[in-house]
Design a protein around this motif. Structure first.
Motif, PDB file in Angstrom:
ATOM      1  N   HIS A 120     -30.237  37.231  48.025  1.00  0.00           N
ATOM      2  CA  HIS A 120     -30.204  38.583  48.587  1.00  0.00           C
ATOM      3  C   HIS A 120     -28.778  38.931  48.983  1.00  0.00           C
ATOM      4  O   HIS A 120     -28.319  40.053  48.775  1.00  0.00           O
ATOM      5  N   ASP A 121     -28.079  37.958  49.570  1.00  0.00           N
ATOM      6  CA  ASP A 121     -26.717  38.180  50.043  1.00  0.00           C
ATOM      7  C   ASP A 121     -25.667  37.937  48.965  1.00  0.00           C
ATOM      8  O   ASP A 121     -24.579  38.509  49.026  1.00  0.00           O
ATOM      9  N   TYR A 122     -25.971  37.069  47.992  1.00  0.00           N
ATOM     10  CA  TYR A 122     -25.019  36.724  46.936  1.00  0.00           C
ATOM     11  C   TYR A 122     -25.690  36.837  45.565  1.00  0.00           C
ATOM     12  O   TYR A 122     -25.822  35.840  44.845  1.00  0.00           O
ATOM     13  N   PRO A 123     -26.099  38.036  45.180  1.00  0.00           N
ATOM     14  CA  PRO A 123     -26.844  38.185  43.924  1.00  0.00           C
ATOM     15  C   PRO A 123     -26.034  37.812  42.681  1.00  0.00           C
ATOM     16  O   PRO A 123     -26.607  37.335  41.701  1.00  0.00           O
ATOM     17  N   ASP A 124     -24.731  37.983  42.735  1.00  0.00           N
ATOM     18  CA  ASP A 124     -23.900  37.650  41.568  1.00  0.00           C
ATOM     19  C   ASP A 124     -23.762  36.149  41.347  1.00  0.00           C
ATOM     20  O   ASP A 124     -23.381  35.716  40.268  1.00  0.00           O
ATOM     21  N   ASP A 125     -24.069  35.363  42.376  1.00  0.00           N
ATOM     22  CA  ASP A 125     -23.947  33.900  42.279  1.00  0.00           C
ATOM     23  C   ASP A 125     -25.229  33.223  41.838  1.00  0.00           C
ATOM     24  O   ASP A 125     -25.255  32.015  41.615  1.00  0.00           O
ATOM     25  N   LYS A 126     -26.323  33.996  41.756  1.00  0.00           N
ATOM     26  CA  LYS A 126     -27.608  33.405  41.378  1.00  0.00           C
ATOM     27  C   LYS A 126     -27.605  33.063  39.906  1.00  0.00           C
ATOM     28  O   LYS A 126     -27.471  33.930  39.055  1.00  0.00           O
ATOM     29  N   PRO A 127     -27.747  31.768  39.571  1.00  0.00           N
ATOM     30  CA  PRO A 127     -27.773  31.364  38.163  1.00  0.00           C
ATOM     31  C   PRO A 127     -29.049  31.841  37.481  1.00  0.00           C
ATOM     32  O   PRO A 127     -30.106  31.880  38.101  1.00  0.00           O
ATOM     33  N   GLU A 128     -28.943  32.208  36.246  1.00  0.00           N
ATOM     34  CA  GLU A 128     -30.105  32.569  35.446  1.00  0.00           C
ATOM     35  C   GLU A 128     -30.696  31.303  34.865  1.00  0.00           C
ATOM     36  O   GLU A 128     -29.965  30.405  34.447  1.00  0.00           O
ATOM     37  N   HIS A 129     -32.008  31.249  34.830  1.00  0.00           N
ATOM     38  CA  HIS A 129     -32.702  30.074  34.277  1.00  0.00           C
ATOM     39  C   HIS A 129     -32.271  29.856  32.824  1.00  0.00           C
ATOM     40  O   HIS A 129     -32.311  30.763  32.021  1.00  0.00           O
ATOM     41  N   GLY A 130     -31.817  28.645  32.549  1.00  0.00           N
ATOM     42  CA  GLY A 130     -31.442  28.277  31.186  1.00  0.00           C
ATOM     43  C   GLY A 130     -30.041  28.706  30.778  1.00  0.00           C
ATOM     44  O   GLY A 130     -29.619  28.452  29.667  1.00  0.00           O
TER      45      GLY A 130
END
Length: 131
Positions: A120-130
């Motif tokens: 929520h706070d760091y959406p750009d850092d969330k890795p995409e699955h795979g």
């Protein structure tokens, strides 16, 4: 269909945990332990029940995995709705749960350096699955 078992809390952590290991092999082996515990514990414990002792077959399962730091109540964490995958020398776990101490202990036991944050706070850092 997912059915929430709990006492009625907001499930919106959007939590990301990244465990960085010394090698891709260490990450793969730890992921295999997570998968095995998730599969085997499903018929051995009930989410939401109070456990002060390890049930039938659970202690043997933990000994096989060489895990000795988990508490009986933490075992249900492996049954929560999580997504876990390996990317090189990292395990990436995403969940809406806040109870993740079992995963933290397991990854630390297996030599990981851990980063935890809310997407929520760091959406750009969330890795995409795979990816």
């Amino acid at each position: 269909m997912k059915i929430w078992n709990g006492y009625g809390s907001e499930h919106s952590m959007n939590l990301v945990m990244i465990g960085k290991f010394k090698s891709a092999n260490d990450a793969e082996q730890t992921k295999e332990i997570i998968d095995k515990l998730t599969e085997k514990l499903a018929d051995k414990i009930e989410v939401g029940s109070v456990r002060r002792r390890f049930g039938e077959g659970v202690l043997e399962l933990l000994k096989e995995a060489n895990i000795y730091t988990l508490d009986p109540i933490e075992l249900e964490h492996f049954l929560f709705d999580t997504s876990t995958w390996v990317k090189g020398d990292k395990i990436i776990l995403t969940t809406d749960e806040s109870e993740i101490s079992a995963f933290i202990k397991l990854m630390l036991d297996k030599g990981a350096k851990i980063e935890i944050f809310s997407a929520h706070d760091y959406p750009d850092d969330k890795p995409e699955h795979g990816k």
